[in-house]
Design an enzyme around this catalytic site. Structure first.
Site, PDB file in Angstrom:
ATOM      1  N   LYS A 225      35.950  38.857  31.018  1.00 54.92           N
ATOM      2  CA  LYS A 225      35.536  40.202  31.295  1.00 54.92           C
ATOM      3  C   LYS A 225      35.389  41.313  30.900  1.00 54.92           C
ATOM      4  O   LYS A 225      36.868  41.056  30.488  1.00 54.92           O
ATOM      5  CB  LYS A 225      35.580  39.880  33.211  1.00 54.92           C
ATOM      6  CG  LYS A 225      34.954  41.172  33.194  1.00 54.92           C
ATOM      7  CD  LYS A 225      35.107  41.050  35.306  1.00 54.92           C
ATOM      8  CE  LYS A 225      36.137  41.554  35.816  1.00 54.92           C
ATOM      9  NZ  LYS A 225      36.672  42.122  36.854  1.00 54.92           N
TER      10      LYS A 225
ATOM     11  N   THR B 232      38.423  40.203  42.262  1.00 56.28           N
ATOM     12  CA  THR B 232      39.705  40.793  42.464  1.00 56.28           C
ATOM     13  C   THR B 232      40.950  39.512  42.806  1.00 56.28           C
ATOM     14  O   THR B 232      41.739  40.111  43.907  1.00 56.28           O
ATOM     15  CB  THR B 232      39.140  41.673  43.410  1.00 56.28           C
ATOM     16  OG1 THR B 232      37.524  41.975  43.433  1.00 56.28           O
ATOM     17  CG2 THR B 232      40.376  43.236  43.252  1.00 56.28           C
TER      18      THR B 232
ATOM     19  N   GLU C 284      30.369  35.715  43.262  1.00 59.52           N
ATOM     20  CA  GLU C 284      32.626  36.385  42.919  1.00 59.52           C
ATOM     21  C   GLU C 284      32.225  37.407  43.870  1.00 59.52           C
ATOM     22  O   GLU C 284      31.805  38.244  44.438  1.00 59.52           O
ATOM     23  CB  GLU C 284      31.869  37.411  41.932  1.00 59.52           C
ATOM     24  CG  GLU C 284      33.331  37.781  41.527  1.00 59.52           C
ATOM     25  CD  GLU C 284      33.651  38.453  40.372  1.00 59.52           C
ATOM     26  OE1 GLU C 284      32.785  38.275  39.213  1.00 59.52           O
ATOM     27  OE2 GLU C 284      34.810  39.448  40.478  1.00 59.52           O
TER      28      GLU C 284
HETATM   29  O1  ELE Z   1      37.785  43.189  41.100  1.00 60.21           O
HETATM   30  C1  ELE Z   1      37.047  42.296  40.320  1.00 60.21           C
HETATM   31  O2  ELE Z   1      37.579  41.354  39.924  1.00 60.21           O
HETATM   32  C2  ELE Z   1      35.840  43.253  40.112  1.00 60.21           C
HETATM   33  O3  ELE Z   1      35.577  42.351  39.240  1.00 60.21           O
HETATM   34  C3  ELE Z   1      35.701  44.907  39.904  1.00 60.21           C
HETATM   35  C4  ELE Z   1      34.047  44.619  39.789  1.00 60.21           C
HETATM   36  O4  ELE Z   1      33.908  43.604  38.464  1.00 60.21           O
HETATM   37  C5  ELE Z   1      33.807  45.206  39.628  1.00 60.21           C
HETATM   38  O5  ELE Z   1      34.070  46.213  40.872  1.00 60.21           O
HETATM   39  C6  ELE Z   1      32.208  45.638  39.907  1.00 60.21           C
HETATM   40  O6  ELE Z   1      31.946  47.139  39.608  1.00 60.21           O
HETATM   41  P1  ELE Z   1      30.313  47.901  39.845  1.00 60.21           P
HETATM   42  O7  ELE Z   1      28.937  46.449  39.651  1.00 60.21           O
HETATM   43  O8  ELE Z   1      30.373  49.257  39.174  1.00 60.21           O
HETATM   44  O9  ELE Z   1      29.921  48.001  41.680  1.00 60.21           O
END
Ligand code: ELE
Length: 214
Positions: free
Chosen positions: A132, A72, A43
């Site tokens: 999600k 994102t 992703e």
């Molecule tokens: O922006 C998005 O679409 C995302 O998917 C956000 C991410 O899920 C997180 O930034 C990951 O979080 P960590 O595993 O804690 O680094």
């Protein structure tokens, strides 16, 4: 790959690598390191500079070895750019109706971030097969177990704060996959892409081990 095959791939590997690079090159190297470790759901987030070009580069190089999606994605214009660059799935931190419709139009799986039952319901009504849970760390694995009481058919992928230690609890509580960012890619700060490959292999092995025991 068809929408169905992409979803099957995501849920059979069970882990999605969330790649957030400070530069396009860093994001490419992080992604390559994950794929080399067998973590082949990538992703590529749109906070990364030139994210669409990185997606195109990864698709060109790894299209037979990995599923490359976009993360994102805050609105539908970005989703369209991602899809034109070759993204095979789209992830958002929140639920966005226009993005859901656009992804449906192009038969691309959309996995929006949801925090409430109503958001989950709306996302599913607009065609999201996997939602999600974001930020996963704020909601906790018990939330997933509780939601799956009245909605046993919901497919949830938590993201945000997932690591090798808590992954098992998420899966035991009914998640179909997990998304992992910082805990996977942190060694990039020291340029240790070899350690990202090792991390990736550990996450994939852990998923297999937990799934086999369920
Ligand atoms: O922006 C998005 O679409 C995302 O998917 C956000 C991410 O899920 C997180 O930034 C990951 O979080 P960590 O595993 O804690 O680094």
């Amino acid at each position: 790959m068809t929408k169905k095959k992409v979803l099957e791939h995501i849920t059979s590997v069970g882990v999605v690598a969330v790649i957030r690079g400070n530069t396009a090159e860093e994001a490419y190297l992080m992604s390559k390191a994950c794929i080399e470790g067998g973590l082949d759901n990538i992703e590529l987030t749109f906070t990364t500079p030139d994210a669409d070009q990185v997606i195109r580069r990864l698709r060109d190089e790894f299209k037979d070895r990995a599923v490359i999606g976009a993360g994102t994605v805050l609105e539908s214009l970005t989703a369209r750019i991602a899809i034109l660059a070759g993204a095979e799935f789209v992830v958002s931190p929140s639920f966005e109706e226009e993005t859901a419709k656009l992804c449906n139009l192009y038969a691309i799986p959309y996995m929006p971030g949801c925090m409430t039952l109503n958001e989950i319901k709306e996302a599913m009504k607009l065609g999201s097969d996997v939602v999600k849970l974001f930020p996963g760390s704020a909601m906790g694995a018990d939330f997933v177990k509780a939601v799956r009481g009245p909605m046993p058919h919901v497919q949830i992928m938590p993201t945000g704060g997932v690591d090798l230690d808590n992954m098992e609890t998420w899966l035991r509580n009914g998640c179909v996959a997990v998304g992992i960012g910082g805990n996977l890619t942190a060694p990039a700060k020291e340029g240790r892409y070899d350690l990202i490959t090792e991390n990736a292999a550990r996450y994939v092995a852990k998923y297999k081990e937990v799934r086999a025991a369920l």
